[in-house]
Design an enzyme around this catalytic site. Structure first.
Site, short mmCIF file in Angstrom:
data_model
loop_
_atom_site.label_atom_id
_atom_site.label_comp_id
_atom_site.label_asym_id
_atom_site.label_seq_id
_atom_site.Cartn_x
_atom_site.Cartn_y
_atom_site.Cartn_z
CG HIS A 108 5.65 17.98 64.17
ND1 HIS A 108 5.17 16.70 64.33
CD2 HIS A 108 6.95 17.83 63.77
CE1 HIS A 108 6.12 15.82 64.04
NE2 HIS A 108 7.20 16.48 63.69
CD GLU A 109 2.07 25.43 64.58
OE1 GLU A 109 2.19 24.85 63.50
OE2 GLU A 109 2.53 26.56 64.82
#
Lengths: 506, 506
Positions: free
Chosen positions: B419-420
């Site tokens: 996600h990052e």
């Protein structure tokens, strides 16, 4: 771990590809735990996740429509959140506008209000005196009849009928004078002497309620008298419920006082009664009533009043986009007030009062919020008034051969006059909005009647949305803005501290 | 007339007061029509409207809870109306902000975007070449075994195992180099060379998807190879579905190309397939996808961007009331984008692609909107990623004896890194919000697990509300504001026309 394994657990034990015969899914058991032999555990990465044809649950070809309960919850949440945001915005803009001072109400308003509060019910007792005399006259006629016909089963002669009608006409005239004098006087006072619309509405509402009660008392007792004089010994023409209190034994101060306080506009000599009072029930309803009243007051003072004041310039310049924006914003606020007011009056107040009076028929409203026709709304949201209209206006007209459509129109005209009395008079502007708002329900009723017999879920939804849109989203806010604007056009801001926007348009 | 008469018609034909025996209601028939004798018609006003004890339908002592469907309709209506109002307000304040010019994207961004679009899938074919060599090596080992053991049912010897492992290690290293080189290079380009976050997100998403596909391809083929070498003639250790394409006949360019375009991250030699394509279905899904994309674009440009810009000063001055107000306002907008984006990607795009690829397993999501636990949301909203995590990360760990809780934590850590990568890298601010947003789900999962086995309707409601609140009302808007603020703190307004509020804080 359980949920991650859940879909393995619920994975079908057999698969069928392209219509072929079902085949066992050997891998399934491997995935469940760690108890199998090491050789089969190794092949985790080969597990057939895509083992059979499946549909997306939102697709039209899905076997079953999924539940949308979560979206209903989301709707409620978004409503709360977005209104919480508007409350923060309002607080940043205006601070706290609610004050506990009642100083803006003049002592003249208070005096007239209190005076009428005590005067109004006196006319109910005026009606009692009239009925007492009428009952006496009827008894006299009956006594004479009894003397003439003695023990024989009596049939009314022409002369008896004449006697009967000769007592009815003056009674009707005196009743009309008694009831209407009161209503006209209260209306005159509210319009010319009571400036504050709050006290005005309460006083006017009280006088209309008492006027309706007097009418019902007079009309019901007239028919009871007729029934007694027609002298059917079986009493089959009258409801069985009334047998415990036959005419004229119902003409007492106690019986009338019960009707005076009972949560109904329809007079009956006898009502279905409860045997006991639940004091905790009364306490809860009272608490609800006061909390909801406070909610309505806060909502009006903090949210509705600044919004209405801000809309004054837009109305005077006829800026329709801005007026629409104001109406839409007001609709949420007026909806909160309306729903809270409905609950406070019809659920809390009437149930509490009914409990105190041991009044057993608590059907003060139906589930009007589900109405798919405007007609079903008007016959279910306010049962006390609906009962009055049905028993004393609509049904008697139908009985006299008036066509139903004409009877409906006349009923709504009557209701329109009452609404204008209740809103136009206390706001000192008989604009006709309330009247035409009621009469305008008739075309809406005939329009939405098409949804009544519609079987489909969508037709009912459309009908329900038309009801909410016409009544709550547009009807009420537009009427509120109109009366507020008319009030300010007439009085300016004299009774309130100076307000920049309102001042600018003076 | 029908409705006014309805309640007469539906009035009970018998009444019971205070527990007494039911008695006939003589009046009922009188009210229905005008056909009765005149004498009974006269007594309309005596009709016993209050004939029996009844409860208000909203009271606790009511026999049945009424339907509240009308209030659900009202909620939807108020949502539409209040957002329509906000749209009018927005239009009055900003005019139309949407422009069709894409000039703010530099040609350098376009060049790198297109270059990576073509380069990324090449590594999938790199993985193919590795697998081709591995399959050849495995075939050689197997051929040798066959020579040694000939027609006897074979059992792997220690020497065979050594051979097997000697091929596995270099294959794993080469796969890791191939896949990770691609991901690292794409990440480097997006972070340092692609300024526009839109192109950045698409490029990064593409590289992550291909990386996951390469991993699945390599891991699945390793296990298929193992299964072949263990040489169980019944093939009972492998899903029956794979029988039509036994290893190594699945190592072809055609088979890999299907996996490249199939709407799944999980490699299988064989997938459940449809026999035909419905072109109208594909057309409808495509139209949906573009319409919803336009909706998201308009919502972002017209509503989200001005709101985010207005919040910049509040964030830099840490005005928490104003930030809360901004977050709450943004939540509705981000919810629209989120729901539209979900539908566009998981329903329209994936179903359309699946139809083109004749891919029959369309279960790309479950009914996550009804989730009463955060766990069930994460396992049902994005099935392609859940399938990958379950098959290639979680289940192998469990199989190797890792405790479920540790395996869950590691899975979420891995998901947090992805996600990052997808949010922090394209916005050029590796803040960790996306990472900790994912890892922060773990305590929420354990917290809301208490609602999983709760039977009551209210517990499920509370769980569902916690999910919506944490995820959509606060989580997403706070993350959006954080990344937007970080972007503006780093780049100012250089890529956009000057904006008063944004300028003021520079």
């Amino acid at each position: 771990m359980s949920t991650l394994n859940q879909s393995h657990g619920s994975a079908p034990e057999s698969i069928s590809i392209n219509g072929g015969p079902p085949q066992p899914l050997h891998q399934t058991s491997n995935e469940r735990g760690g108890t199998k032999a090491r050789s089969s555990k190794k092949y985790k990465h080969t597990f057939a996740i895509h083992a059979e044809a499946k549909t997306s649950c939102l697709s039209h070809d899905a076997e079953a429509t999924p539940s949308f309960l979560g979206f209903r919850n989301l709707m409620g949440l978004v409503l709360v959140v977005s209104n919480l945001r508007l409350m923060i915005e309002n607080l940043k803009k205006y601070g706290i506008l609610i004050t506990l001072s009642g100083s803006s109400i003049s002592s003249n308003d208070w005096r007239w209000g209190v005076f009428l509060y005590f005067l109004t019910p006196c006319h109910l007792f005026g009606a009692y005196v009239i009925e007492l005399l009428a009952a006496k006259a009827a008894n006299d006629v009956r006594g004479k009849e009894k003397k003439n016909a003695d023990a024989i089963d009596h049939i009314i002669t022409e002369q008896d009928k004449k006697n009967l009608f000769s007592t009815w006409k003056p009674i009707a005239i005196i009743h009309a004078i008694n009831a209407t004098t009161m209503l006209v006087f209260a209306t005159w006072v509210v319009y010319y002497e009571i400036h504050n619309p709050g006290i005005g509405v309460l006083t006017q509402l009280h006088s209309v309620v008492v006027w309706l009660k007097v009418c019902s008392y007079a009309l019901t007792n007239r028919d009871l008298r007729h029934a007694m004089l027609s002298n059917d010994p079986s009493g089959a023409d009258l409801p069985a419920l009334y047998k415990t209190c036959p005419y004229p034994s119902n003409i007492t101060v106690g019986n009338l006082s019960y009707f005076w306080w009972a949560p109904t506009l329809v007079y009956q000599p006898v009502y279905p009664m409860n045997k006991t009072r639940r004091w905790d029930f009364i306490l809860k309803r009272t608490a609800e009533f006061f909390l909801l009243s406070a909610l309505i007051w806060i909502t009006s003072a903090q949210y509705a009043v600044p919004l209405l004041r801000n809309s004054l310039t837009d109305i005077s310049s006829l800026n329709f986009v801005n007026i629409l924006e104001r109406v839409l914003k007001l609709s949420t606020i007026s909806l909160v007030c309306w729903l809270a007011g409905f609950f406070a009056l019809f659920q809390s107040f009437m149930n509490g009062l009914a409990e105190i009076m041991c009044f057993a028929d608590r059907e003060f409203y139906g589930d009007w919020w589900n109405s798919s026709t405007v007609r079903s709304y008007w016959t279910s949201w306010n049962k006390p008034v609906t009962h009055f209209m049905k028993r004393h206006i609509y049904a008697p007209m139908i009985g006299r051969g008036v066509p139903p459509i004409v009877a409906q129109i006349l009923t709504f005209l009557f209701s329109g006059i009452l609404h204008e009395l209740l809103i136009g008079v206390p706001t000192h502007n008989i604009l006709g909005f309330a009247f035409f708002g009621m009469v305008g329900q008739l075309p809406l009723i005939f329009l939405t009647d098409v949804f009544k017999d519609a079987k489909g879920h969508n037709a009912k939804l459309v009908g329900n949305l038309i009801f909410w849109l016409s009544f709550c989203v547009f009807g009420q806010p537009i009427a509120a803005i109109a009366y507020f604007f008319a009030w300010h056009a007439k009085y300016g801001t004299e009774t309130r501290p100076a307000w920049p926007t309102a001042k600018a348009i003076m």
